[in-house]
Scaffold this motif. Structure first.
Motif, PDB file in Angstrom:
ATOM      1  N   ALA A 181      60.513  59.353  30.670  1.00 55.85           N
ATOM      2  CA  ALA A 181      60.502  60.762  31.077  1.00 55.85           C
ATOM      3  C   ALA A 181      61.802  61.093  31.804  1.00 55.85           C
ATOM      4  CB  ALA A 181      59.313  61.023  31.980  1.00 55.85           C
ATOM      5  N   PRO A 182      62.244  62.351  31.753  1.00 48.65           N
ATOM      6  CA  PRO A 182      63.474  62.706  32.458  1.00 48.65           C
ATOM      7  C   PRO A 182      63.293  62.572  33.961  1.00 48.65           C
ATOM      8  CG  PRO A 182      62.402  64.675  31.591  1.00 48.65           C
ATOM      9  CD  PRO A 182      61.655  63.500  31.045  1.00 48.65           C
ATOM     10  N   LYS A 183      64.375  62.150  34.619  1.00 47.53           N
ATOM     11  CA  LYS A 183      64.303  61.938  36.058  1.00 47.53           C
ATOM     12  C   LYS A 183      63.987  63.243  36.795  1.00 47.53           C
ATOM     13  CE  LYS A 183      66.827  59.779  39.771  1.00 47.53           C
ATOM     14  NZ  LYS A 183      68.190  59.833  40.297  1.00 47.53           N
ATOM     15  N   ALA A 184      64.368  64.374  36.182  1.00 48.72           N
ATOM     16  CA  ALA A 184      64.109  65.671  36.810  1.00 48.72           C
ATOM     17  C   ALA A 184      62.613  65.879  37.068  1.00 48.72           C
ATOM     18  CB  ALA A 184      64.648  66.800  35.939  1.00 48.72           C
ATOM     19  N   LEU A 185      61.786  65.283  36.244  1.00 46.08           N
ATOM     20  CA  LEU A 185      60.343  65.424  36.443  1.00 46.08           C
ATOM     21  C   LEU A 185      59.905  64.701  37.712  1.00 46.08           C
ATOM     22  CD1 LEU A 185      57.495  66.215  35.675  1.00 46.08           C
ATOM     23  CD2 LEU A 185      57.409  64.243  34.135  1.00 46.08           C
ATOM     24  N   ALA A 186      60.400  63.462  37.869  1.00 45.08           N
ATOM     25  CA  ALA A 186      60.084  62.710  39.083  1.00 45.08           C
ATOM     26  C   ALA A 186      60.563  63.476  40.314  1.00 45.08           C
ATOM     27  CB  ALA A 186      60.727  61.328  39.034  1.00 45.08           C
ATOM     28  N   LEU A 187      61.754  64.057  40.203  1.00 44.09           N
ATOM     29  CA  LEU A 187      62.326  64.802  41.324  1.00 44.09           C
ATOM     30  C   LEU A 187      61.458  66.018  41.664  1.00 44.09           C
ATOM     31  CD1 LEU A 187      64.586  65.234  43.362  1.00 44.09           C
ATOM     32  CD2 LEU A 187      65.890  66.417  41.591  1.00 44.09           C
ATOM     33  N   ALA A 188      61.020  66.731  40.629  1.00 46.07           N
ATOM     34  CA  ALA A 188      60.182  67.914  40.867  1.00 46.07           C
ATOM     35  C   ALA A 188      58.868  67.518  41.532  1.00 46.07           C
ATOM     36  CB  ALA A 188      59.918  68.646  39.551  1.00 46.07           C
ATOM     37  N   ALA A 189      58.267  66.436  41.079  1.00 44.93           N
ATOM     38  CA  ALA A 189      56.994  65.984  41.659  1.00 44.93           C
ATOM     39  C   ALA A 189      57.179  65.595  43.127  1.00 44.93           C
ATOM     40  CB  ALA A 189      56.437  64.817  40.850  1.00 44.93           C
ATOM     41  N   VAL A 190      58.293  64.941  43.407  1.00 39.10           N
ATOM     42  CA  VAL A 190      58.572  64.539  44.789  1.00 39.10           C
ATOM     43  C   VAL A 190      58.827  65.767  45.656  1.00 39.10           C
ATOM     44  CG1 VAL A 190      60.328  63.434  46.241  1.00 39.10           C
ATOM     45  CG2 VAL A 190      59.358  62.202  44.275  1.00 39.10           C
ATOM     46  N   ARG A 191      59.582  66.735  45.116  1.00 37.82           N
ATOM     47  CA  ARG A 191      59.840  67.960  45.884  1.00 37.82           C
ATOM     48  C   ARG A 191      58.538  68.661  46.232  1.00 37.82           C
ATOM     49  NH1 ARG A 191      65.150  70.038  42.909  1.00 37.82           N
ATOM     50  NH2 ARG A 191      66.633  69.152  44.402  1.00 37.82           N
ATOM     51  N   LEU A 192      57.636  68.685  45.274  1.00 42.31           N
ATOM     52  CA  LEU A 192      56.336  69.328  45.505  1.00 42.31           C
ATOM     53  C   LEU A 192      55.610  68.651  46.672  1.00 42.31           C
ATOM     54  CD1 LEU A 192      54.042  71.236  44.677  1.00 42.31           C
ATOM     55  CD2 LEU A 192      53.362  69.547  42.971  1.00 42.31           C
ATOM     56  N   ALA A 193      55.553  67.327  46.643  1.00 40.57           N
ATOM     57  CA  ALA A 193      54.885  66.598  47.731  1.00 40.57           C
ATOM     58  C   ALA A 193      55.569  66.885  49.065  1.00 40.57           C
ATOM     59  CB  ALA A 193      54.884  65.105  47.439  1.00 40.57           C
ATOM     60  N   ARG A 194      56.897  66.947  49.041  1.00 42.40           N
ATOM     61  CA  ARG A 194      57.637  67.155  50.291  1.00 42.40           C
ATOM     62  C   ARG A 194      57.463  68.572  50.827  1.00 42.40           C
ATOM     63  NH1 ARG A 194      61.182  62.773  51.138  1.00 42.40           N
ATOM     64  NH2 ARG A 194      62.483  64.008  52.520  1.00 42.40           N
ATOM     65  N   ILE A 195      57.292  69.554  49.932  1.00 43.40           N
ATOM     66  CA  ILE A 195      57.015  70.927  50.383  1.00 43.40           C
ATOM     67  C   ILE A 195      55.717  70.939  51.195  1.00 43.40           C
ATOM     68  CG2 ILE A 195      56.261  73.221  49.608  1.00 43.40           C
ATOM     69  CD1 ILE A 195      58.268  72.974  47.278  1.00 43.40           C
ATOM     70  N   THR A 196      54.704  70.221  50.683  1.00 48.03           N
ATOM     71  CA  THR A 196      53.415  70.250  51.383  1.00 48.03           C
ATOM     72  C   THR A 196      53.510  69.590  52.760  1.00 48.03           C
ATOM     73  OG1 THR A 196      52.557  68.145  50.522  1.00 48.03           O
ATOM     74  CG2 THR A 196      52.164  70.104  49.183  1.00 48.03           C
ATOM     75  N   ARG A 197      54.464  68.664  52.922  1.00 49.30           N
ATOM     76  CA  ARG A 197      54.571  67.970  54.209  1.00 49.30           C
ATOM     77  C   ARG A 197      55.191  68.819  55.290  1.00 49.30           C
ATOM     78  NH1 ARG A 197      57.418  62.740  52.039  1.00 49.30           N
ATOM     79  NH2 ARG A 197      55.998  62.484  50.285  1.00 49.30           N
ATOM     80  N   SER A 198      56.043  69.789  54.899  1.00 48.07           N
ATOM     81  CA  SER A 198      56.727  70.544  55.952  1.00 48.07           C
ATOM     82  C   SER A 198      56.276  71.994  55.992  1.00 48.07           C
ATOM     83  CB  SER A 198      58.238  70.450  55.755  1.00 48.07           C
ATOM     84  OG  SER A 198      58.556  70.707  54.411  1.00 48.07           O
ATOM     85  N   HIS A 199      55.310  72.345  55.148  1.00 43.05           N
ATOM     86  CA  HIS A 199      54.872  73.735  55.136  1.00 43.05           C
ATOM     87  C   HIS A 199      53.998  74.045  56.350  1.00 43.05           C
ATOM     88  CE1 HIS A 199      53.134  77.498  53.857  1.00 43.05           C
ATOM     89  NE2 HIS A 199      54.114  77.577  52.978  1.00 43.05           N
ATOM     90  N   PRO A 200      54.251  75.195  57.002  1.00 34.98           N
ATOM     91  CA  PRO A 200      53.504  75.504  58.230  1.00 34.98           C
ATOM     92  C   PRO A 200      51.984  75.621  58.031  1.00 34.98           C
ATOM     93  CG  PRO A 200      54.891  77.379  57.543  1.00 34.98           C
ATOM     94  CD  PRO A 200      55.297  76.190  56.728  1.00 34.98           C
ATOM     95  N   ARG A 201      51.535  75.954  56.821  1.00 37.37           N
ATOM     96  CA  ARG A 201      50.076  76.115  56.649  1.00 37.37           C
ATOM     97  C   ARG A 201      49.382  74.810  56.272  1.00 37.37           C
ATOM     98  NH1 ARG A 201      47.263  80.777  53.586  1.00 37.37           N
ATOM     99  NH2 ARG A 201      45.505  79.590  54.401  1.00 37.37           N
ATOM    100  N   VAL A 202      50.158  73.742  56.075  1.00 35.18           N
ATOM    101  CA  VAL A 202      49.537  72.488  55.646  1.00 35.18           C
ATOM    102  C   VAL A 202      49.347  71.556  56.835  1.00 35.18           C
ATOM    103  CG1 VAL A 202      49.708  70.508  54.109  1.00 35.18           C
ATOM    104  CG2 VAL A 202      50.576  72.725  53.372  1.00 35.18           C
ATOM    105  N   LYS A 203      48.109  71.140  57.049  1.00 33.16           N
ATOM    106  CA  LYS A 203      47.815  70.236  58.170  1.00 33.16           C
ATOM    107  C   LYS A 203      48.114  68.795  57.789  1.00 33.16           C
ATOM    108  CE  LYS A 203      43.580  71.237  59.459  1.00 33.16           C
ATOM    109  NZ  LYS A 203      42.313  71.391  60.184  1.00 33.16           N
ATOM    110  N   ARG A 204      47.744  68.446  56.545  1.00 29.52           N
ATOM    111  CA  ARG A 204      47.994  67.079  56.076  1.00 29.52           C
ATOM    112  C   ARG A 204      48.663  67.197  54.713  1.00 29.52           C
ATOM    113  NH1 ARG A 204      44.526  63.880  52.987  1.00 29.52           N
ATOM    114  NH2 ARG A 204      42.846  65.327  53.418  1.00 29.52           N
TER     115      ARG A 204
END
Ligand SMILES: Nc1ncnc2c1ncn2[C@@H]1O[C@H](COP(=O)(O)OP(=O)(O)O)[C@@H](O)[C@H]1O
Ligand SMILES: [Mg+2]
Length: 282
Positions: A181-204
């Motif tokens: 699979a293209p590396k861009a897919l892995a990057l997008a999936a990781v970005r998604l996880a990282r958004i949830t970690r720093s988003h103000p509405r996400v507790k966990r």
């Protein structure tokens, strides 16, 4: 991938005859790290996974009744548990999720890691060979629904905190599990996880494990004919709702609709590499 500092820290402690506790959020890589280090050290390793039904007999060992009838109590009838095996071998006892073990079982560990000796009823004392050490993992308190470790136990461990890795390393981890699979897919999936970690509405927030799931499911769905965006969104809705916790809004609950809306928004942002949702205040 990465983790040179932690690998070094754990190795130094074990070589010094100390016990190590790895602490960090779910999915950060604690188990992977511990298993890797024990393999690198080329020490015999005995693993147990903490659960609330684990018993003291299971940890230390027990007598086999038919054998006791034939041979009486003694070494012949004794079936050693992982603690006794590790002590006798001078090996490593790896306790995954130590804080899930019942407190009585944790207490059996105390003399073993402290005086390196335990006493088994009807068998006698068992001494640890040099080299015996314990590596354990636990999730930090806020994630735990089970017992906290006692002060006595904590006093016997050196603490290695395991934090989330950087974007490049997480992408390499996710990419490692994807074939072709293209590396861009892995990057997008990781970005998604990282958004949830720093988003103000996400507790966990979500770990790299959630990113792995999204990327793997996306690959399958693309192969089945979905477009990249459709596949990524569908995979996100499968992989993330169980792994993140969203702050309740003023009116009370988080309905599944608002969870879905947020996830779709973040998935799009991750695909575009756009971090706008992070900046947006709710
Ligand atoms: N540094 C790393 N290198 C390679 N794979 C990793 C790394 N960190 C985590 N992983 C992978 O991420 C997933 C979650 O890791 P795991 O060790 O099970 O987390 P934890 O025990 O903290 O919940 C596993 O699939 C693991 O193989
Ligand atoms: Mg684990």
């Amino acid at each position: 991938v990465g983790r040179e500092k932690e690998i070094g820290q754990i190795g130094s402690c074990i070589k010094a005859g100390r016990n190590v506790l790895l602490e960090g959020p779910v999915g950060v890589g604690k188990t992977k790290l511990a298993v890797y280090v024990t393999e690198q050290l080329k020490r015999r390793t005995f693993r147990i996974d903490g659960d609330s039904r684990y018993s003291e007999q299971k940890l230390a060992g027990w007598f086999d009744p038919p054998s006791v009838i034939k041979n009486g109590f003694g070494d012949k009838s004794f079936i050693p548990g992982p603690l006794v095996e590790a002590m006798r071998a001078g090996g490593i006892l790896f306790i995954n999720e130590l804080n899930r073990l019942p407190e009585g079982v944790q207490n059996v560990l105390l003399p073993a890691i402290d005086e390196r000796i335990i006493s088994v009823p009807r068998l006698g004392e068992i001494k640890a060979k040099p080299g015996f050490a314990v590596i354990a993992t636990q999730n930090p308190k806020e994630f735990v629904a089970t017992s906290h470790l006692s002060e006595a136990i904590l006093d016997r461990f050196e603490l290695v905190r395991v934090e989330y890795q950087n974007e490049d390393e997480e992408t390499a981890i996710v990419n490692g599990g994807l074939e072709g699979a293209p590396k861009a897919l892995a990057l997008a999936a990781v970005r998604l996880a990282r958004i949830t970690r720093s988003h103000p509405r996400v507790k966990r927030g979500a770990s790299v494990r959630a990113a792995q799931a999204v990327a793997q499911i996306t690959v399958v769905m693309i192969a089945e004919g979905k477009s990249l965006r459709d596949a990524f969104l569908a995979a996100t809705l499968l992989a993330f709702p169980t792994r993140i916790e969203i702050e309740r809004d003023v009116e009370g609950g988080v309905d599944s609709e608002s969870m879905e809306t947020l996830l779709q928004e973040w998935a799009d942002a991750a695909l575009e590499g756009d971090s706008a949702p992070l900046k947006k205040k709710y």
